[in-house]
Design a protein around this motif. Structure first.
Motif, PDB file in Angstrom:
ATOM      1  N   PHE A 169       0.840  -1.194   0.000  1.00 46.20           N
ATOM      2  CA  PHE A 169       0.000   0.000   0.000  1.00 46.20           C
ATOM      3  C   PHE A 169       0.875   1.243   0.000  1.00 46.20           C
ATOM      4  O   PHE A 169       2.021   1.213   0.464  1.00 46.20           O
ATOM      5  N   ARG A 170       0.290   2.339  -0.489  1.00 45.38           N
ATOM      6  CA  ARG A 170       0.964   3.631  -0.471  1.00 45.38           C
ATOM      7  C   ARG A 170       0.000   4.675   0.080  1.00 45.38           C
ATOM      8  O   ARG A 170      -1.109   4.852  -0.470  1.00 45.38           O
ATOM      9  N   LEU A 171       0.413   5.347   1.161  1.00 46.78           N
ATOM     10  CA  LEU A 171      -0.331   6.466   1.727  1.00 46.78           C
ATOM     11  C   LEU A 171       0.509   7.717   1.546  1.00 46.78           C
ATOM     12  O   LEU A 171       1.739   7.673   1.704  1.00 46.78           O
ATOM     13  N   MET A 172      -0.157   8.828   1.206  1.00 47.49           N
ATOM     14  CA  MET A 172       0.562  10.091   1.003  1.00 47.49           C
ATOM     15  C   MET A 172      -0.041  11.180   1.867  1.00 47.49           C
ATOM     16  O   MET A 172      -1.261  11.214   2.077  1.00 47.49           O
ATOM     17  N   THR A 173       0.798  12.055   2.368  1.00 49.61           N
ATOM     18  CA  THR A 173       0.308  13.275   2.987  1.00 49.61           C
ATOM     19  C   THR A 173      -0.122  14.229   1.876  1.00 49.61           C
ATOM     20  O   THR A 173       0.261  14.069   0.713  1.00 49.61           O
ATOM     21  N   SER A 174      -0.901  15.226   2.234  1.00 46.83           N
ATOM     22  CA  SER A 174      -1.478  16.119   1.224  1.00 46.83           C
ATOM     23  C   SER A 174      -0.431  16.892   0.437  1.00 46.83           C
ATOM     24  O   SER A 174      -0.689  17.343  -0.682  1.00 46.83           O
ATOM     25  N   ASP A 175       0.779  17.050   1.004  1.00 42.66           N
ATOM     26  CA  ASP A 175       1.839  17.765   0.294  1.00 42.66           C
ATOM     27  C   ASP A 175       2.830  16.823  -0.379  1.00 42.66           C
ATOM     28  O   ASP A 175       3.868  17.251  -0.883  1.00 42.66           O
ATOM     29  N   GLY A 176       2.513  15.538  -0.406  1.00 40.76           N
ATOM     30  CA  GLY A 176       3.439  14.559  -0.955  1.00 40.76           C
ATOM     31  C   GLY A 176       3.517  14.591  -2.476  1.00 40.76           C
ATOM     32  O   GLY A 176       2.568  14.983  -3.152  1.00 40.76           O
ATOM     33  N   LEU A 226      -2.287   4.301  -7.784  1.00 41.77           N
ATOM     34  CA  LEU A 226      -0.984   4.155  -7.133  1.00 41.77           C
ATOM     35  C   LEU A 226      -1.066   4.484  -5.654  1.00 41.77           C
ATOM     36  O   LEU A 226      -0.329   3.910  -4.837  1.00 41.77           O
ATOM     37  N   VAL A 227      -1.942   5.401  -5.286  1.00 41.35           N
ATOM     38  CA  VAL A 227      -2.078   5.857  -3.902  1.00 41.35           C
ATOM     39  C   VAL A 227      -3.387   5.324  -3.323  1.00 41.35           C
ATOM     40  O   VAL A 227      -4.442   5.430  -3.953  1.00 41.35           O
ATOM     41  N   ASP A 228      -3.314   4.757  -2.124  1.00 40.72           N
ATOM     42  CA  ASP A 228      -4.489   4.154  -1.499  1.00 40.72           C
ATOM     43  C   ASP A 228      -5.243   5.109  -0.584  1.00 40.72           C
ATOM     44  O   ASP A 228      -6.446   4.944  -0.391  1.00 40.72           O
ATOM     45  N   GLU A 229      -4.543   6.078  -0.011  1.00 38.73           N
ATOM     46  CA  GLU A 229      -5.196   7.004   0.918  1.00 38.73           C
ATOM     47  C   GLU A 229      -4.371   8.277   1.025  1.00 38.73           C
ATOM     48  O   GLU A 229      -3.142   8.246   0.919  1.00 38.73           O
ATOM     49  N   VAL A 230      -5.051   9.388   1.205  1.00 41.03           N
ATOM     50  CA  VAL A 230      -4.395  10.673   1.441  1.00 41.03           C
ATOM     51  C   VAL A 230      -4.610  11.058   2.893  1.00 41.03           C
ATOM     52  O   VAL A 230      -5.744  11.048   3.388  1.00 41.03           O
ATOM     53  N   LEU A 231      -3.531  11.394   3.583  1.00 40.94           N
ATOM     54  CA  LEU A 231      -3.596  11.762   4.992  1.00 40.94           C
ATOM     55  C   LEU A 231      -3.478  13.276   5.133  1.00 40.94           C
ATOM     56  O   LEU A 231      -2.559  13.884   4.584  1.00 40.94           O
ATOM     57  N   HIS A 232      -4.417  13.861   5.844  1.00 38.91           N
ATOM     58  CA  HIS A 232      -4.389  15.310   6.090  1.00 38.91           C
ATOM     59  C   HIS A 232      -3.987  15.532   7.549  1.00 38.91           C
ATOM     60  O   HIS A 232      -4.819  15.507   8.450  1.00 38.91           O
ATOM     61  N   CYS A 233      -2.696  15.686   7.764  1.00 38.23           N
ATOM     62  CA  CYS A 233      -2.156  15.834   9.115  1.00 38.23           C
ATOM     63  C   CYS A 233      -1.380  17.142   9.192  1.00 38.23           C
ATOM     64  O   CYS A 233      -0.747  17.566   8.226  1.00 38.23           O
ATOM     65  N   SER A 234      -1.410  17.746  10.369  1.00 40.83           N
ATOM     66  CA  SER A 234      -0.754  19.049  10.506  1.00 40.83           C
ATOM     67  C   SER A 234       0.176  19.133  11.701  1.00 40.83           C
ATOM     68  O   SER A 234       0.769  20.184  11.945  1.00 40.83           O
ATOM     69  N   SER A 235       0.315  18.066  12.457  1.00 40.21           N
ATOM     70  CA  SER A 235       1.096  18.138  13.700  1.00 40.21           C
ATOM     71  C   SER A 235       2.408  17.385  13.644  1.00 40.21           C
ATOM     72  O   SER A 235       2.966  17.035  14.673  1.00 40.21           O
ATOM     73  N   GLY A 236       2.905  17.102  12.440  1.00 38.83           N
ATOM     74  CA  GLY A 236       4.226  16.508  12.347  1.00 38.83           C
ATOM     75  C   GLY A 236       4.226  15.014  12.111  1.00 38.83           C
ATOM     76  O   GLY A 236       3.191  14.362  11.935  1.00 38.83           O
ATOM     77  N   GLU A 237       5.457  14.456  12.119  1.00 37.85           N
ATOM     78  CA  GLU A 237       5.669  13.063  11.748  1.00 37.85           C
ATOM     79  C   GLU A 237       4.948  12.089  12.674  1.00 37.85           C
ATOM     80  O   GLU A 237       4.414  11.073  12.209  1.00 37.85           O
ATOM     81  N   ALA A 238       4.947  12.370  13.965  1.00 37.14           N
ATOM     82  CA  ALA A 238       4.338  11.432  14.915  1.00 37.14           C
ATOM     83  C   ALA A 238       2.854  11.256  14.630  1.00 37.14           C
ATOM     84  O   ALA A 238       2.336  10.125  14.618  1.00 37.14           O
ATOM     85  N   GLU A 239       2.164  12.361  14.370  1.00 38.27           N
ATOM     86  CA  GLU A 239       0.733  12.271  14.082  1.00 38.27           C
ATOM     87  C   GLU A 239       0.492  11.553  12.762  1.00 38.27           C
ATOM     88  O   GLU A 239      -0.430  10.728  12.640  1.00 38.27           O
ATOM     89  N   THR A 240       1.325  11.850  11.765  1.00 30.96           N
ATOM     90  CA  THR A 240       1.176  11.199  10.464  1.00 30.96           C
ATOM     91  C   THR A 240       1.354   9.694  10.590  1.00 30.96           C
ATOM     92  O   THR A 240       0.572   8.913  10.024  1.00 30.96           O
ATOM     93  N   LEU A 241       2.371   9.281  11.335  1.00 24.96           N
ATOM     94  CA  LEU A 241       2.609   7.854  11.538  1.00 24.96           C
ATOM     95  C   LEU A 241       1.451   7.216  12.295  1.00 24.96           C
ATOM     96  O   LEU A 241       1.022   6.100  11.962  1.00 24.96           O
ATOM     97  N   ALA A 242       0.918   7.900  13.282  1.00 25.69           N
ATOM     98  CA  ALA A 242      -0.218   7.370  14.037  1.00 25.69           C
ATOM     99  C   ALA A 242      -1.428   7.176  13.132  1.00 25.69           C
ATOM    100  O   ALA A 242      -2.143   6.162  13.234  1.00 25.69           O
ATOM    101  N   HIS A 243      -1.678   8.130  12.226  1.00 25.85           N
ATOM    102  CA  HIS A 243      -2.794   8.002  11.282  1.00 25.85           C
ATOM    103  C   HIS A 243      -2.563   6.822  10.339  1.00 25.85           C
ATOM    104  O   HIS A 243      -3.516   6.098  10.000  1.00 25.85           O
ATOM    105  N   ALA A 244      -1.330   6.647   9.901  1.00 25.92           N
ATOM    106  CA  ALA A 244      -1.021   5.535   9.009  1.00 25.92           C
ATOM    107  C   ALA A 244      -1.242   4.197   9.703  1.00 25.92           C
ATOM    108  O   ALA A 244      -1.810   3.258   9.116  1.00 25.92           O
TER     109      ALA A 244
END
Length: 305
Positions: A169-176, A226-244
């Motif tokens: 799977f591939r997840l991307m942040t909104s700015d990826g 190619l992308v399975d989900e877009v993550l909209h996170c604003s609090s840094g890497e830790a939050e992004t990883l938690a969402h993933a």
């Protein structure tokens, strides 16, 4: 035949039929024992810098594999290529594992190869040796008996884009951004990224992405598959990883042996001719039939709905 002999015979048959493990073992022998591989290993070892960090979370069964070379946008040095193989080897034997998240450090995914190493092995023979080494490693990553996810923050360029295709799977942040920039370097993908990309998005879309060196944003990535989900996170890497990890939750719910068995039959179905895939599926089924998870489920006697 003795009881021990019969048990050993059955074990050998099961191992040979489960092509995932067999293929990984073959790739490992080829990549570690061949003289050609030893030549490129020595050359890659001469280019230090960065690291491939692995954190195994026993409580969740999720491992986090981090490409860590922020000064060069997480480009792979020679030593990092060697270290990636070591980390994949560790994951191949992680019996309690269910999933692995592949990410980059400091807000970027990976920008491919460190140009210092690339320039030093610019002759075609060394280039092909390096490609073979990375193809073997990324093939083993894709065949892991773990569900894998590429978590793309910032840029995934060149070899970094290829790395994303070696995950389930591939997840991307909104700015990826994912971009196969090989054409701009006078190259084509060499780490297996083109072949895997065709399998994921089809030949027409793969041709567009490679020949146009398209900057793929999350929305276009989802449209292409190619992308399975877009993550909209604003609090840094830790939050992004938690969402993933939260996104992964439904797919890794259950005992590790069952999750790993599911991954094995999917890999065999994807890579093998039908008859061989059916045989593999039958043998993998035999490893979980009557196992703890199966017996527990039977004891609960759930209603069929």
């Amino acid at each position: 035949m003795s009881v021990c002999g019969a048990a050993r015979c059955r074990w050998i048959q099961t191992r040979s039929a489960v092509s995932l493990l067999q293929q990984n073992r073959t790739v490992r022998r080829h990549s570690t024992g061949a003289p050609e591989s030893n030549v490129i290993r020595e050359k890659l070892q001469a280019f230090p810098g960065g690291s491939i960090d692995l954190q195994k979370r026993q409580e969740s069964g999720i491992a986090v594999l981090t490409v860590n070379n922020p000064a060069r946008m997480n480009a792979f040095s020679g030593c990092m290529m060697l270290e990636l193989e070591q980390r994949v080897c560790e994951l191949e034997t992680w019996t309690e594992g269910k999933a692995v998240v592949v990410k980059g450090a400091a807000g970027n995914f990976c920008s491919g190869s460190d140009l210092n190493a690339v320039r030093a092995i610019a002759n075609p023979q060394d280039g092909m040796r390096m490609c073979e080494f990375m193809q073997n490693t990324l093939t083993r990553l894709l065949r892991l008996p773990l569900i894998s996810m590429a978590l793309v923050e910032g840029r995934a360029l060149g070899g970094g884009a290829e790395l994303t295709t070696a995950c389930d799977f591939r997840l991307m942040t909104s700015d990826g951004v994912i971009q196969f920039v090989h054409k701009h370097m006078g190259l084509v993908p060499g780490w297996g990224g083109a072949a895997r990309l065709v399998g994921i998005v089809g030949s027409q879309n793969a041709l567009k992405l490679l020949s146009g060196a398209v900057k793929l944003d999350p929305d276009c990535g989802r449209q292409m598959g190619l992308v399975d989900e877009v993550l909209h996170c604003s609090s840094g890497e830790a939050e992004t990883l938690a969402h993933a990890e939260q996104w992964l939750g439904p797919f890794i719910k259950g005992p590790a042996p069952v999750i790993q068995a599911i991954k094995k039959v999917v890999v065999s179905g994807r890579e093998l001719p039908l008859e061989q895939a059916l045989k593999t599926e039958r043998n993998v089924f035999g490893t979980v039939w009557g196992g703890p998870a199966n017996l527990q489920a039977l004891a609960l006697k759930p209603k069929h709905k």
